[in-house]
Design a protein around this motif. Structure first.
Motif, PDB file in Angstrom:
ATOM      1  N   VAL A  24      -0.155   7.736   0.036  1.00 38.79           N
ATOM      2  CA  VAL A  24      -1.513   6.627   0.174  1.00 38.79           C
ATOM      3  C   VAL A  24      -1.184   5.337  -0.760  1.00 38.79           C
ATOM      4  CG1 VAL A  24      -3.992   6.327  -0.699  1.00 38.79           C
ATOM      5  CG2 VAL A  24      -3.079   8.892   0.496  1.00 38.79           C
ATOM      6  N   GLY A  25      -0.682   5.711  -2.032  1.00 38.13           N
ATOM      7  CA  GLY A  25      -0.489   4.573  -2.702  1.00 38.13           C
ATOM      8  C   GLY A  25       0.351   3.590  -2.008  1.00 38.13           C
ATOM      9  N   LEU A  26       1.611   3.931  -1.463  1.00 32.40           N
ATOM     10  CA  LEU A  26       2.476   3.123  -0.848  1.00 32.40           C
ATOM     11  C   LEU A  26       1.787   2.385   0.236  1.00 32.40           C
ATOM     12  CD1 LEU A  26       5.797   5.237  -0.690  1.00 32.40           C
ATOM     13  CD2 LEU A  26       5.310   3.105  -2.015  1.00 32.40           C
ATOM     14  N   VAL A  27       1.007   2.959   1.161  1.00 34.15           N
ATOM     15  CA  VAL A  27       0.447   2.332   2.433  1.00 34.15           C
ATOM     16  C   VAL A  27      -0.635   1.296   2.034  1.00 34.15           C
ATOM     17  CG1 VAL A  27      -1.328   2.592   4.181  1.00 34.15           C
ATOM     18  CG2 VAL A  27       0.788   4.321   3.755  1.00 34.15           C
ATOM     19  N   LEU A  28      -1.353   1.739   0.741  1.00 36.48           N
ATOM     20  CA  LEU A  28      -2.378   0.900   0.251  1.00 36.48           C
ATOM     21  C   LEU A  28      -1.848  -0.419  -0.461  1.00 36.48           C
ATOM     22  CD1 LEU A  28      -4.967   3.316  -1.377  1.00 36.48           C
ATOM     23  CD2 LEU A  28      -5.319   1.726   0.708  1.00 36.48           C
ATOM     24  N   ALA A  29      -0.465  -0.393  -0.950  1.00 35.93           N
ATOM     25  CA  ALA A  29      -0.068  -1.570  -1.516  1.00 35.93           C
ATOM     26  C   ALA A  29       0.400  -2.477  -0.622  1.00 35.93           C
ATOM     27  CB  ALA A  29       1.164  -1.116  -2.488  1.00 35.93           C
ATOM     28  N   VAL A  30       1.022  -1.966   0.717  1.00 32.11           N
ATOM     29  CA  VAL A  30       1.701  -2.749   1.677  1.00 32.11           C
ATOM     30  C   VAL A  30       0.239  -3.536   2.201  1.00 32.11           C
ATOM     31  CG1 VAL A  30       2.570  -2.721   3.858  1.00 32.11           C
ATOM     32  CG2 VAL A  30       3.780  -1.377   2.131  1.00 32.11           C
ATOM     33  N   GLN A  31      -0.823  -2.625   2.368  1.00 29.87           N
ATOM     34  CA  GLN A  31      -1.862  -3.446   3.325  1.00 29.87           C
ATOM     35  C   GLN A  31      -2.469  -4.408   2.201  1.00 29.87           C
ATOM     36  OE1 GLN A  31      -4.616  -1.065   5.477  1.00 29.87           O
ATOM     37  NE2 GLN A  31      -2.864   0.128   6.503  1.00 29.87           N
ATOM     38  N   VAL A  32      -2.687  -4.247   1.212  1.00 34.26           N
ATOM     39  CA  VAL A  32      -3.189  -5.139   0.060  1.00 34.26           C
ATOM     40  C   VAL A  32      -2.612  -6.487   0.068  1.00 34.26           C
ATOM     41  CG1 VAL A  32      -3.799  -5.569  -2.185  1.00 34.26           C
ATOM     42  CG2 VAL A  32      -4.606  -3.447  -1.157  1.00 34.26           C
ATOM     43  N   LEU A  33      -1.098  -6.028  -0.070  1.00 32.81           N
ATOM     44  CA  LEU A  33      -0.329  -7.391  -0.102  1.00 32.81           C
ATOM     45  C   LEU A  33      -0.327  -8.157   1.345  1.00 32.81           C
ATOM     46  CD1 LEU A  33       2.635  -6.172  -2.188  1.00 32.81           C
ATOM     47  CD2 LEU A  33       0.656  -7.567  -3.126  1.00 32.81           C
ATOM     48  N   VAL A  34      -0.477  -7.575   2.466  1.00 37.20           N
ATOM     49  CA  VAL A  34      -0.377  -8.136   3.709  1.00 37.20           C
ATOM     50  C   VAL A  34      -1.677  -8.997   3.637  1.00 37.20           C
ATOM     51  CG1 VAL A  34      -0.894  -7.831   6.101  1.00 37.20           C
ATOM     52  CG2 VAL A  34       0.988  -6.479   5.036  1.00 37.20           C
ATOM     53  N   LEU A  35      -3.001  -8.218   3.294  1.00 43.86           N
ATOM     54  CA  LEU A  35      -4.128  -8.892   3.374  1.00 43.86           C
ATOM     55  C   LEU A  35      -4.199 -10.308   2.383  1.00 43.86           C
ATOM     56  CD1 LEU A  35      -6.767  -6.062   3.330  1.00 43.86           C
ATOM     57  CD2 LEU A  35      -6.222  -7.576   5.249  1.00 43.86           C
ATOM     58  N   CYS A  36      -3.508 -10.203   1.190  1.00 41.64           N
ATOM     59  CA  CYS A  36      -3.467 -11.392   0.285  1.00 41.64           C
ATOM     60  C   CYS A  36      -2.576 -12.515   0.929  1.00 41.64           C
ATOM     61  CB  CYS A  36      -2.905 -10.895  -0.719  1.00 41.64           C
ATOM     62  SG  CYS A  36      -3.775  -9.995  -2.114  1.00 41.64           S
ATOM     63  N   ALA A  37      -1.348 -11.961   1.763  1.00 41.90           N
ATOM     64  CA  ALA A  37      -0.655 -13.197   2.321  1.00 41.90           C
ATOM     65  C   ALA A  37      -1.399 -13.947   3.351  1.00 41.90           C
ATOM     66  CB  ALA A  37       0.507 -12.517   2.851  1.00 41.90           C
ATOM     67  N   VAL A  38      -2.271 -12.666   4.009  1.00 45.65           N
ATOM     68  CA  VAL A  38      -2.996 -13.568   4.999  1.00 45.65           C
ATOM     69  C   VAL A  38      -3.978 -14.614   4.413  1.00 45.65           C
ATOM     70  CG1 VAL A  38      -4.664 -13.230   7.139  1.00 45.65           C
ATOM     71  CG2 VAL A  38      -2.450 -11.906   6.875  1.00 45.65           C
ATOM     72  N   GLY A  39      -4.840 -14.103   3.594  1.00 40.09           N
ATOM     73  CA  GLY A  39      -5.652 -14.988   2.805  1.00 40.09           C
ATOM     74  C   GLY A  39      -5.224 -16.300   2.454  1.00 40.09           C
ATOM     75  N   LEU A  40      -3.833 -16.160   1.732  1.00 37.36           N
ATOM     76  CA  LEU A  40      -3.156 -17.211   1.110  1.00 37.36           C
ATOM     77  C   LEU A  40      -2.895 -18.509   2.220  1.00 37.36           C
ATOM     78  CD1 LEU A  40      -1.186 -15.695  -1.719  1.00 37.36           C
ATOM     79  CD2 LEU A  40      -2.991 -17.374  -2.068  1.00 37.36           C
ATOM     80  N   ALA A  41      -2.480 -17.906   3.372  1.00 33.58           N
ATOM     81  CA  ALA A  41      -1.916 -18.629   4.686  1.00 33.58           C
ATOM     82  C   ALA A  41      -3.223 -19.203   5.021  1.00 33.58           C
ATOM     83  CB  ALA A  41      -1.273 -17.863   5.600  1.00 33.58           C
TER      84      ALA A  41
END
Length: 351
Positions: A24-41
């Motif tokens: 669960v932690g691995l999946v959440l970490a990947v998704q949080v970072l993806v959302l952060c990258a999208v938000g920054l873009a």
């Protein structure tokens, strides 16, 4: 993080609650970072927030103080850059953009802006020529850089003048949030930022003192999108002694609550006055021209825009742009900016 998840996944493949938590932690970490990258873009593209401090709502407003507490309306140039226009060359060919800090005498507000000076401003023989100017506002939240790119105001004004569709004009590009992070809605807040005073009185005084802009209202207009459009219509409606025209792209017609807080502190008269439809019905209308834009499908201000049009009476005048399909977005405003600047040029004095 994705590569790390692929590598570490086998370690958490067996049964057990600890390994399940690891997956669960691995999946959440990947998704949080993806959302952060999208938000920054997205923020890099639309320039909604200018800094991490602003995103956190901790940006402090700049204030002005002078000797014995008396301020002065002034403008200080802090940088220069070339406009994003085709080709290249000197400022006599492409114009110039100045980054400035504007200080208000009565409002005690200081805020940054960009000032686009057309090439005609620098050309030989125009040393004493006065120019019309338009104050252009972003929405909330947003930064003045939005008006350089992705909304290409200087480039559009340069092109229209080159094609003889509009007269050369000075553009003052800024955001309505002159006291960040608060959304002050161009209202004089009791005990707070005096935003209406800044735009209605201080800003014109600072501009005419720094640039060759005509001193009468027929040389000055205001336009903006969303919250900036509301401000443009409000200031032009309430200050016909200063602004001859106001353009609202997808404008609101009353203050929005997002990021605003208590704007009126129980002053019901000022609260009514901030409703543009109420003001048109109950307050005198000056010799001011308005342009409002909306879309039949895709925008929620269509009905309010029709009411605004119906309520404008002589000596005021109103025009409109109504798209079949649009939205509260940069793509819609890009379609509306060229005809809006052309219209504004026709309402302001050319010399």
């Amino acid at each position: 993080m994705f590569a790390a998840a692929v590598r570490w996944w086998p370690r958490f493949a067996e049964a057990g609650w600890r390994r399940a938590l690891g997956r669960v932690g691995l999946v959440l970490a990947v998704q949080v970072l993806v959302l952060c990258a999208v938000g920054l873009a997205a923020n890099r593209s639309f320039l909604i927030y200018g800094s991490w401090t602003e995103l956190a709502g901790q940006e402090k407003a700049a204030t002005v103080s002078g000797q014995d507490g008396a301020g002065t309306s002034s403008l200080k140039v802090t940088g220069r850059q070339k406009p994003d226009v085709p080709g290249g060359g000197t400022k006599r060919v492409v114009g110039e953009i100045e980054k400035v800090m504007i200080q208000g005498e009565r409002s005690k507000i200081a805020t940054p802006a960009y000032v686009y000076l057309p090439p005609e401003y620098f050309q030989k023989g125009n040393e004493h020529r006065v120019f019309p100017a338009a104050v252009v506002l972003t929405g909330y939240p947003g930064t003045a850089e939005n008006l350089l790119k992705p909304l290409p105001y200087p480039r559009t004004a340069w092109t229209l003048a080159r094609e003889k569709k509009a007269n050369p004009m000075i553009l003052v590009l800024m955001r309505p949030t002159v006291s960040p992070p608060r959304n002050t809605q161009c209202v004089d807040i009791p005990g707070g930022p005096q935003t209406e005073t800044f735009f209605g009185t201080d800003l014109p005084k600072a501009l005419t003192g720094a640039y060759r802009i005509g001193a009468s209202p027929r040389y000055l207009g205001m336009m903006g999108d969303s919250t900036g459009g509301y401000c443009a219509l409000k200031i032009a409606l309430e200050h016909p002694e200063t602004y001859a025209a106001g353009v609202g792209l997808s404008a609101d017609y009353q203050p929005e609550s997002y990021g605003a807080g208590d704007l009126f502190h129980g002053n019901t008269d000022e609260q009514k006055r901030a409703d543009l439809l109420w003001s048109l019905d109950h307050l005198p209308q000056g010799d001011t021209s308005f342009l409002v834009t909306t879309s039949i499908q895709g925008e929620d201000n269509y009905q309010a825009t029709q009411k605004f049009i119906e309520k404008v009476k002589a000596p005021a005048h109103v025009w409109s742009i109504t798209l079949d399909h649009g939205g509260h977005s940069f793509n819609t405003w890009k379609r509306e900016i060229p005809p809006s600047l052309e219209w504004l040029s026709g309402r302001l004095a050319a010399q």
